[in-house]
Scaffold this motif. Structure first.
Motif, PDB file in Angstrom:
ATOM      1  N   ILE A  78     -16.720  70.286  48.246  1.00 20.29           N
ATOM      2  CA  ILE A  78     -18.195  70.829  47.796  1.00 20.29           C
ATOM      3  C   ILE A  78     -18.382  69.530  47.159  1.00 20.29           C
ATOM      4  O   ILE A  78     -17.785  68.053  46.179  1.00 20.29           O
ATOM      5  N   ALA A  79     -19.697  69.342  47.553  1.00 19.60           N
ATOM      6  CA  ALA A  79     -20.610  68.115  46.666  1.00 19.60           C
ATOM      7  C   ALA A  79     -20.747  68.574  45.709  1.00 19.60           C
ATOM      8  O   ALA A  79     -21.024  69.212  45.194  1.00 19.60           O
ATOM      9  N   THR A  80     -20.392  67.097  45.518  1.00 16.57           N
ATOM     10  CA  THR A  80     -21.251  67.564  43.495  1.00 16.57           C
ATOM     11  C   THR A  80     -22.048  66.188  42.906  1.00 16.57           C
ATOM     12  O   THR A  80     -21.704  65.361  44.067  1.00 16.57           O
ATOM     13  N   THR A  81     -22.888  66.401  42.538  1.00 12.56           N
ATOM     14  CA  THR A  81     -23.839  65.410  41.829  1.00 12.56           C
ATOM     15  C   THR A  81     -24.067  64.633  40.712  1.00 12.56           C
ATOM     16  O   THR A  81     -23.808  64.087  39.999  1.00 12.56           O
ATOM     17  N   ASP A  82     -22.620  65.565  40.278  1.00 11.50           N
ATOM     18  CA  ASP A  82     -21.883  64.604  38.274  1.00 11.50           C
ATOM     19  C   ASP A  82     -21.247  63.674  38.313  1.00 11.50           C
ATOM     20  O   ASP A  82     -20.615  63.705  36.715  1.00 11.50           O
ATOM     21  N   HIS A  83     -20.832  63.236  39.542  1.00 11.60           N
ATOM     22  CA  HIS A  83     -19.747  62.391  39.376  1.00 11.60           C
ATOM     23  C   HIS A  83     -20.196  60.343  39.155  1.00 11.60           C
ATOM     24  O   HIS A  83     -21.070  60.982  39.301  1.00 11.60           O
ATOM     25  N   TYR A  84     -19.262  60.316  38.622  1.00 10.27           N
ATOM     26  CA  TYR A  84     -19.680  59.090  38.207  1.00 10.27           C
ATOM     27  C   TYR A  84     -20.385  58.178  39.216  1.00 10.27           C
ATOM     28  O   TYR A  84     -20.961  56.654  38.934  1.00 10.27           O
ATOM     29  N   LEU A  85     -19.936  57.936  40.423  1.00  8.06           N
ATOM     30  CA  LEU A  85     -20.415  57.385  41.699  1.00  8.06           C
ATOM     31  C   LEU A  85     -21.622  57.383  42.016  1.00  8.06           C
ATOM     32  O   LEU A  85     -22.276  57.557  42.527  1.00  8.06           O
ATOM     33  N   SER A  86     -22.134  58.796  41.961  1.00  6.61           N
ATOM     34  CA  SER A  86     -23.453  59.339  42.167  1.00  6.61           C
ATOM     35  C   SER A  86     -24.203  58.614  41.792  1.00  6.61           C
ATOM     36  O   SER A  86     -25.222  58.212  43.154  1.00  6.61           O
ATOM     37  N   PRO A  87     -25.052  58.022  40.718  1.00  6.82           N
ATOM     38  CA  PRO A  87     -25.619  57.357  40.371  1.00  6.82           C
ATOM     39  C   PRO A  87     -25.899  55.470  40.678  1.00  6.82           C
ATOM     40  O   PRO A  87     -26.325  55.063  42.104  1.00  6.82           O
ATOM     41  N   LEU A  88     -24.410  55.357  41.090  1.00  5.21           N
ATOM     42  CA  LEU A  88     -23.819  53.880  41.634  1.00  5.21           C
ATOM     43  C   LEU A  88     -24.532  53.859  43.497  1.00  5.21           C
ATOM     44  O   LEU A  88     -25.205  53.230  43.895  1.00  5.21           O
ATOM     45  N   PHE A  89     -24.671  55.376  44.184  1.00  7.72           N
ATOM     46  CA  PHE A  89     -24.768  55.618  45.361  1.00  7.72           C
ATOM     47  C   PHE A  89     -25.928  55.316  45.346  1.00  7.72           C
ATOM     48  O   PHE A  89     -26.486  55.267  46.879  1.00  7.72           O
ATOM     49  N   ALA A  90     -26.935  55.855  44.241  1.00 12.77           N
ATOM     50  CA  ALA A  90     -28.579  56.083  44.593  1.00 12.77           C
ATOM     51  C   ALA A  90     -29.266  55.086  44.134  1.00 12.77           C
ATOM     52  O   ALA A  90     -30.104  54.923  44.743  1.00 12.77           O
TER      53      ALA A  90
END
Length: 182
Positions: A78-90
Protein backbone atom coordinates in the motif's frame (compact mmCIF):
# COMPACT_ATOMS: atom_id res chain seq x y z
CA UNK A 1 30.60 -12.29 -45.14
CA UNK A 2 32.00 -9.05 -43.73
CA UNK A 3 32.14 -8.69 -39.95
CA UNK A 4 31.42 -5.20 -38.69
CA UNK A 5 33.36 -5.09 -35.44
CA UNK A 6 31.43 -5.45 -32.19
CA UNK A 7 28.09 -5.10 -33.91
CA UNK A 8 28.13 -8.82 -34.71
CA UNK A 9 26.14 -7.99 -37.82
CA UNK A 10 27.31 -9.89 -40.85
CA UNK A 11 26.26 -8.86 -44.33
CA UNK A 12 26.45 -11.34 -47.22
CA UNK A 13 28.47 -9.95 -50.08
CA UNK A 14 29.87 -11.04 -53.40
CA UNK A 15 32.78 -8.65 -53.27
CA UNK A 16 35.20 -7.35 -50.69
CA UNK A 17 35.22 -3.55 -50.61
CA UNK A 18 38.20 -1.49 -49.56
CA UNK A 19 35.94 1.32 -48.30
CA UNK A 20 34.86 0.80 -44.69
CA UNK A 21 31.15 0.47 -44.03
CA UNK A 22 29.29 3.24 -42.18
CA UNK A 23 28.97 0.87 -39.22
CA UNK A 24 32.75 0.43 -39.02
CA UNK A 25 33.19 4.21 -39.03
CA UNK A 26 30.62 4.68 -36.24
CA UNK A 27 32.04 1.92 -34.06
CA UNK A 28 35.64 3.00 -34.62
CA UNK A 29 34.74 6.52 -33.48
CA UNK A 30 33.52 4.93 -30.24
CA UNK A 31 36.79 3.11 -29.90
CA UNK A 32 35.14 -0.31 -30.04
CA UNK A 33 35.88 -1.41 -33.58
CA UNK A 34 38.07 -4.25 -32.41
CA UNK A 35 41.18 -3.01 -34.22
CA UNK A 36 41.50 0.43 -32.64
CA UNK A 37 42.24 -0.74 -29.10
CA UNK A 38 40.86 2.52 -27.68
CA UNK A 39 38.50 1.91 -24.74
CA UNK A 40 35.12 3.61 -24.55
CA UNK A 41 34.80 5.90 -21.55
CA UNK A 42 31.79 7.76 -20.21
CA UNK A 43 33.17 10.98 -21.65
CA UNK A 44 33.86 9.54 -25.09
CA UNK A 45 30.40 7.96 -25.24
CA UNK A 46 28.69 11.18 -24.14
CA UNK A 47 30.64 13.18 -26.73
CA UNK A 48 28.52 11.51 -29.40
CA UNK A 49 25.33 13.49 -29.90
CA UNK A 50 23.18 10.38 -30.36
CA UNK A 51 24.38 8.76 -27.13
CA UNK A 52 24.07 12.01 -25.20
CA UNK A 53 20.58 12.66 -26.59
CA UNK A 54 19.29 9.16 -25.83
CA UNK A 55 20.60 9.19 -22.27
CA UNK A 56 19.26 12.72 -21.68
CA UNK A 57 15.79 11.71 -22.90
CA UNK A 58 15.79 8.54 -20.79
CA UNK A 59 17.09 10.20 -17.64
CA UNK A 60 14.74 13.18 -17.91
CA UNK A 61 11.69 11.02 -18.59
CA UNK A 62 12.37 8.45 -15.88
CA UNK A 63 13.43 11.01 -13.28
CA UNK A 64 10.06 12.70 -13.62
CA UNK A 65 8.44 9.58 -12.13
CA UNK A 66 7.84 9.82 -8.41
CA UNK A 67 9.54 7.58 -5.90
CA UNK A 68 6.79 6.32 -3.71
CA UNK A 69 7.12 4.68 -0.34
CA UNK A 70 4.99 1.62 0.36
CA UNK A 71 4.28 -0.60 3.30
CA UNK A 72 3.18 -4.21 3.38
CA UNK A 73 -0.18 -4.69 5.12
CA UNK A 74 -2.66 -7.55 4.89
CA UNK A 75 -0.62 -9.37 2.22
CA UNK A 76 -0.50 -6.38 -0.12
CA UNK A 77 1.68 -3.33 -0.78
CA UNK A 78 0.00 0.00 0.00
CA UNK A 79 1.35 3.44 -0.96
CA UNK A 80 1.99 5.67 2.03
CA UNK A 81 2.77 9.36 2.29
CA UNK A 82 3.59 9.44 6.00
CA UNK A 83 6.83 7.46 5.70
CA UNK A 84 9.92 9.34 6.92
CA UNK A 85 11.51 9.00 3.45
CA UNK A 86 8.63 10.66 1.58
CA UNK A 87 9.81 14.26 2.17
CA UNK A 88 13.38 13.27 1.30
CA UNK A 89 12.30 11.80 -2.04
CA UNK A 90 10.10 14.83 -2.76
CA UNK A 91 12.80 17.45 -2.10
CA UNK A 92 16.53 17.29 -1.54
CA UNK A 93 18.29 14.00 -0.86
CA UNK A 94 21.34 15.83 0.52
CA UNK A 95 22.21 19.53 0.97
CA UNK A 96 23.14 20.03 -2.69
CA UNK A 97 21.21 17.38 -4.66
CA UNK A 98 17.52 17.19 -5.48
CA UNK A 99 15.69 13.88 -5.67
CA UNK A 100 15.10 14.54 -9.37
CA UNK A 101 18.82 14.96 -10.03
CA UNK A 102 19.61 11.78 -8.07
CA UNK A 103 17.18 9.82 -10.27
CA UNK A 104 18.79 11.32 -13.40
CA UNK A 105 22.18 10.26 -12.05
CA UNK A 106 20.93 6.70 -11.50
CA UNK A 107 19.68 6.39 -15.08
CA UNK A 108 22.77 8.01 -16.61
CA UNK A 109 25.10 5.77 -14.60
CA UNK A 110 23.10 2.67 -15.53
CA UNK A 111 23.16 3.55 -19.23
CA UNK A 112 26.90 4.25 -19.28
CA UNK A 113 28.27 1.62 -16.89
CA UNK A 114 25.46 -0.79 -15.98
CA UNK A 115 25.83 0.23 -12.31
CA UNK A 116 24.70 3.04 -10.08
CA UNK A 117 26.08 3.54 -6.58
CA UNK A 118 24.59 5.75 -3.90
CA UNK A 119 25.91 6.08 -0.38
CA UNK A 120 23.10 6.16 2.18
CA UNK A 121 23.70 8.08 5.41
CA UNK A 122 21.79 6.82 8.44
CA UNK A 123 20.93 8.48 11.75
CA UNK A 124 21.19 6.77 15.15
CA UNK A 125 17.70 5.33 14.72
CA UNK A 126 18.83 3.55 11.56
CA UNK A 127 16.78 5.82 9.30
CA UNK A 128 18.21 7.09 6.02
CA UNK A 129 18.80 10.84 6.21
CA UNK A 130 20.75 11.52 3.00
CA UNK A 131 21.76 9.93 -0.30
CA UNK A 132 25.06 10.80 -2.04
CA UNK A 133 25.79 9.72 -5.59
CA UNK A 134 29.11 7.96 -6.21
CA UNK A 135 30.98 7.82 -9.51
CA UNK A 136 30.57 4.22 -10.75
CA UNK A 137 33.93 4.30 -12.53
CA UNK A 138 35.66 4.77 -9.16
CA UNK A 139 33.92 1.87 -7.42
CA UNK A 140 35.36 -1.62 -7.12
CA UNK A 141 33.03 -4.40 -5.95
CA UNK A 142 34.34 -7.74 -4.72
CA UNK A 143 32.77 -10.79 -3.15
CA UNK A 144 34.86 -11.98 -0.21
CA UNK A 145 33.70 -14.60 2.27
CA UNK A 146 30.08 -14.27 1.09
CA UNK A 147 30.07 -10.51 1.65
CA UNK A 148 30.19 -7.67 -0.88
CA UNK A 149 33.09 -5.27 -0.37
CA UNK A 150 32.70 -1.78 -1.91
CA UNK A 151 35.96 0.11 -2.36
CA UNK A 152 35.70 3.70 -3.60
CA UNK A 153 38.72 5.51 -5.01
CA UNK A 154 38.96 9.28 -4.86
CA UNK A 155 41.47 11.42 -6.73
CA UNK A 156 43.81 12.40 -3.92
CA UNK A 157 42.97 9.98 -1.12
CA UNK A 158 43.54 6.33 -0.44
CA UNK A 159 40.70 3.99 -1.48
CA UNK A 160 37.89 3.91 1.07
CA UNK A 161 35.93 0.78 1.95
CA UNK A 162 32.26 1.64 2.35
CA UNK A 163 30.11 -0.86 4.25
CA UNK A 164 27.69 -2.73 1.98
CA UNK A 165 24.83 -1.63 4.27
CA UNK A 166 25.53 1.98 3.26
CA UNK A 167 25.50 1.35 -0.50
CA UNK A 168 22.41 1.42 -2.67
CA UNK A 169 23.70 -0.53 -5.67
CA UNK A 170 21.41 -0.63 -8.68
CA UNK A 171 22.66 -2.90 -11.43
CA UNK A 172 21.52 -3.77 -14.91
CA UNK A 173 22.00 -7.18 -16.48
CA UNK A 174 24.66 -9.10 -14.65
CA UNK A 175 26.80 -12.05 -15.59
CA UNK A 176 28.19 -12.59 -12.10
CA UNK A 177 25.35 -11.20 -9.95
CA UNK A 178 27.76 -8.66 -8.46
CA UNK A 179 28.11 -5.91 -11.04
CA UNK A 180 25.92 -4.85 -13.93
CA UNK A 181 26.70 -4.55 -17.62
CA UNK A 182 25.65 -1.75 -19.92
Amino acid sequence: MISLGISDIAWPTLEQRSVPSPFDQIFSSLGTGGNSGIPVTQDSALSLAAVYGCIRILSNALSSLTLETQEFKNDTWIATTDHYLSPLFAGKVNPYTTANFLKQFWITSLCLTGNSYTQVIFNRKGQATAFYQLDPTKMKVELKQNALIYTYSTLNAKPVIIPAEEILHIRLMSIDGITGRS
